[in-house]
Scaffold this active site. Structure first.
Site, PDB file in Angstrom:
ATOM      1  CE  LYS A  14     -34.280  50.207   0.096  1.00 50.55           C
ATOM      2  NZ  LYS A  14     -34.376  50.392   1.547  1.00 50.55           N
ATOM      3  CG  ASP A 140     -36.047  53.693  -0.815  1.00 51.09           C
ATOM      4  OD1 ASP A 140     -35.311  54.565  -0.319  1.00 51.09           O
ATOM      5  OD2 ASP A 140     -36.652  52.841  -0.148  1.00 51.09           O
TER       6      ASP A 140
END
Ligand code: C5P
Length: 307
Positions: A14, A140
């Protein structure tokens, strides 16, 4: 009889399109507002059932082959939740995403194990349930269960999935420094807190399917980290000199990304920066539907592979 064949699943990295730090929480974490986006750079995970019922993990990066590996911990957590509906597992982990780089590599491995096992063994856990399990593994991890584009709030556990952001080519560059995430957050003072203005502007553009407003792609951690690690500022300057219109740090760094609308522009910057730096990638954003297509399908009777 069902053979104990491995399934191979990609775990996508990401980037943080925005990262606003709003305040410090009582539990020591920070309240964030961040737009996260999955990108095509990925690790690959092979999963196969183990006849002896134990979980193991081998990794082609020796330092990551530990009992602490998040992919292994994800399998153990899911087993604790679902009991004997899940067999023991052999996990093989091929790393492409650099570790501790701000790209969610370990977090994505864990999220991918949760989502892949849930699908493969028909565990029937909702995405919300998977995201809440994921939050136990790291801030995350919840977003990466589904990926695509999302607004992240709280310490990372509140995930609001958004329509796909404008697709972009990205040049990623990792300066050769290690940035310890806890120290980055610890160094913040109230003067560094930002409000969520930039994140809100980017969310609005995405909801209206407009081009991403590059001027609002910001990261509240960036200036402090660059002051401490001049190598990162030097890499940013190299990308800008090579023609990148914008360079941003992802997460707590050190990886930088530069967004492009045209491959030719991205490729020119990539070719130039790569001459002096080994850790540079040319990749692109991937939407949630792309991630979903890579998750395994359930296989009736898959559990019978374990005696
Ligand atoms: O949750 P995770 O283990 O990824 O977080 C690593 C460290 O980053 C935490 O120990 C904490 O110091 C810091 N952090 C924070 N606020 C967040 C996420 C992480 O302070 N929202």
């Amino acid at each position: 009889m069902v053979l104990a064949q491995p399934i191979y699943v990609p775990a996508y990295a990401k980037v943080n399109l925005t990262l606003d730090v709003l305040s410090k929480r009582e539990d020591g974490y920070h309240s964030l507002a961040s737009v996260m986006q999955t990108v095509e750079l990925h690790d690959t995970i092979a999963l196969r059932p183990r006849p002896d019922g134990t979980n193991t993990c081998t990794c082609d990066v020796a330092e990551l082959q530990t009992a602490d590996n998040l992919a292994l911990r994800a399998a153990q957590l899911l087993r604790a939740e679902t009991g004997d509906r899940l067999p023991g597992l052999e996990i093989e982990l091929h790393k492409e995403i650099p570790a501790q780089a701000g790209m969610g590599g370990g977090s994505s491995d864990a999220a991918c194990v949760l989502a892949a096992l849930n699908a493969r063994y028909d565990l029937g856990l909702s995405l919300q349930k998977l995201e809440s399990l994921a939050a136990r593994l790291g801030s995350d991890v919840p977003f990466l269960v589904r990926g695509g584009t999302a607004l992240i709030q709280g310490r990372g556990e509140h995930v609001t999935h958004l329509p796909d952001a404008e697709p972009l080519w990205l040049v990623l560059a990792k300066p050769a420094v290690n940035v310890p995430t806890p120290a980055v957050f610890r160094a913040l003072t109230p003067a560094d807190f930002t409000g969520d203005h930039h994140t809100a502007a980017v969310v609005t553009a995405i909801e209206h399917q407009q081009p991403l407003p590059f001027e609002h792609l910001t990261n509240a951690l960036e200036s402090g980290v660059m002051r401490t690690f001049p190598e990162i500022a030097a890499m940013r300057d190299a990308l800008l000199r090579a023609g990148a219109p914008l360079v941003r740090m992802s997460g707590s760094g050190p990886t930088l990304y530069a967004p492009f609308r045209q491959l030719s522009d991205a490729a020119a910057v990539f070719a130039q920066v790569r001459q002096n730096s080994p850790f540079v990638w040319l990749t692109h954003t991937v939407p949630a539907a792309w991630v979903a297509r890579t998750r395994p399908e359930s296989t009736p009777g898959a559990q019978r592979a374990t005696p």
